[in-house]
Design a protein around this motif. Structure first.
Motif, PDB file in Angstrom:
ATOM      1  N   PRO A 200       0.805  -1.230   0.000  1.00 34.84           N
ATOM      2  CA  PRO A 200       0.000   0.000   0.000  1.00 34.84           C
ATOM      3  C   PRO A 200       0.833   1.273   0.000  1.00 34.84           C
ATOM      4  O   PRO A 200       0.356   2.321  -0.421  1.00 34.84           O
ATOM      5  N   ALA A 201       2.100   1.203   0.422  1.00 40.16           N
ATOM      6  CA  ALA A 201       2.919   2.409   0.551  1.00 40.16           C
ATOM      7  C   ALA A 201       3.283   3.025  -0.795  1.00 40.16           C
ATOM      8  O   ALA A 201       3.536   4.232  -0.876  1.00 40.16           O
TER       9      ALA A 201
ATOM     10  N   GLN B 167       1.469   2.868  -3.772  1.00 40.57           N
ATOM     11  CA  GLN B 167       0.339   2.986  -4.703  1.00 40.57           C
ATOM     12  C   GLN B 167       0.147   4.443  -5.120  1.00 40.57           C
ATOM     13  O   GLN B 167       0.630   5.362  -4.460  1.00 40.57           O
TER      14      GLN B 167
ATOM     15  N   ARG C 124       0.118   7.937  -2.912  1.00 40.51           N
ATOM     16  CA  ARG C 124       0.796   7.728  -1.645  1.00 40.51           C
ATOM     17  C   ARG C 124       2.203   8.348  -1.684  1.00 40.51           C
ATOM     18  O   ARG C 124       2.809   8.430  -2.757  1.00 40.51           O
ATOM     19  N   PRO C 125       2.750   8.769  -0.538  1.00 38.32           N
ATOM     20  CA  PRO C 125       4.096   9.370  -0.519  1.00 38.32           C
ATOM     21  C   PRO C 125       5.186   8.426  -1.010  1.00 38.32           C
ATOM     22  O   PRO C 125       6.250   8.872  -1.448  1.00 38.32           O
TER      23      PRO C 125
END
Length: 310
Positions: free
Chosen positions: A106-107, A109, A112-113
């Protein structure tokens, strides 16, 4: 010693051993894990982060960045990544979304940062007036091959340093310091490159792929023909004959291709026009001399200048 005391002491010893064994891993995990979609961004991240990041490049200079297979090792690297550094502007549209889904991280995607797109930090050339897939490999946002202009790399570097600091606040001052050092050395190099490249201004060229607009703008090169009839499409015999006829009306001085390009079309034209073919490294690792970003532009200019010497 009672059995109970011996058991407690043994447990304490095992815990200490495990703690000592985990210490190196914990130190290593403190580093950011970065996956770069292209070698130029792997090299830039290394300049800005040094030992603070473990950097993995998804591609090499000998690969077409439009077409990459999501191999298991790459999926595993993206699954563990804290930061994914890519060109964007649809360069990786054929493989990156699938890779992001398969990795399930998820980080990194969209939105996202942990996803950084270099092309979003600069002005793009070649924004199409219309979108039609019949026109070939057209990118709606503009031409994504920004890595051939060191001035744009400078702007990407500033934004990437800020993103690294955002993801790793304890080392923010280190990223700021490393960026300041890189920016100073990079600007000095740009001044040197532009001074040595003066003889190239206005030089008429043929390109194999529409991958050099930023290099052309920076150095003042003048594209008079392209071997690909449309971006990403191999030239037919009829198109090559048309290019040959066009060059009789408006001659060129050399033919440019990237290290990963199939050179058959370039050689066909060179045999009939006696024009030199210059295979540019195009990215870090594209030649023996292009081992880092500075070597990339040193070698690019050396090859161009050598080709136009009398």
């Amino acid at each position: 010693m009672t059995m109970q005391r011996w058991t407690r002491r043994r447990a304490a010893g095992l815990l200490a051993a495990l703690t000592l064994g985990l210490a190196p891993w914990a130190a290593a995990r403190a580093e950011l894990r970065v996956v770069a979609c292209e070698p130029e961004w792997a090299a830039l991240t290394t300049e800005l982060a040094g030992a603070l990041a473990q950097v993995y490049s998804a591609t090499t200079a000998q690969q077409d960045p439009h077409q990459v297979q999501a191999r298991p090792s790459l999926i595993a690297a993206v699954r563990r990544a804290d930061l994914l550094v890519c060109t964007g502007a649809e360069l990786e549209a054929g493989w990156l979304p699938l890779l992001q889904r398969q990795a399930g991280n998820p980080a990194i995607q969209p939105g996202r940062p942990g996803l950084f797109e270099a092309a979003a930090q600069v002005e793009l050339l070649g924004v199409p007036a219309r979108l039609d897939r019949a026109d070939g490999d057209v990118h709606a946002a503009g031409n994504p091959h920004i890595q051939t202009d060191p001035r744009r790399i400078a702007r990407v570097a500033a934004a990437l340093a800020r993103r690294l600091a955002e993801l790793d606040p304890p080392h923010a001052a280190d990223y700021e310091r490393r960026h300041a050092d890189f920016a100073q050395r990079w600007q000095a190099a740009i001044t040197r490159w532009e001074r040595s490249a003066a003889p190239l201004k206005g030089l008429p060229i043929v390109v194999q792929h529409q991958g050099f607009p930023y290099l052309e703008q920076w150095l003042g090169l003048r594209q008079v023909a392209a071997l690909e009839p449309r971006p990403g499409l191999e030239p037919s015999s009829a198109h090559l004959q048309a290019v040959l006829a066009a060059l009789q009306r408006e001659p060129a001085r050399l033919i440019l291709r990237a290290a990963y390009n199939d050179g058959r079309g370039s050689m066909w034209l060179a045999e009939r026009t006696r024009l030199p073919v210059v295979a540019l490294p195009y990215t870090v690792g594209g030649s023996e001399a292009a081992r880092d970003l500075f070597g990339l532009f040193d070698d690019t200019l050396a090859r161009l200048l050598k080709a136009v010497q009398p």
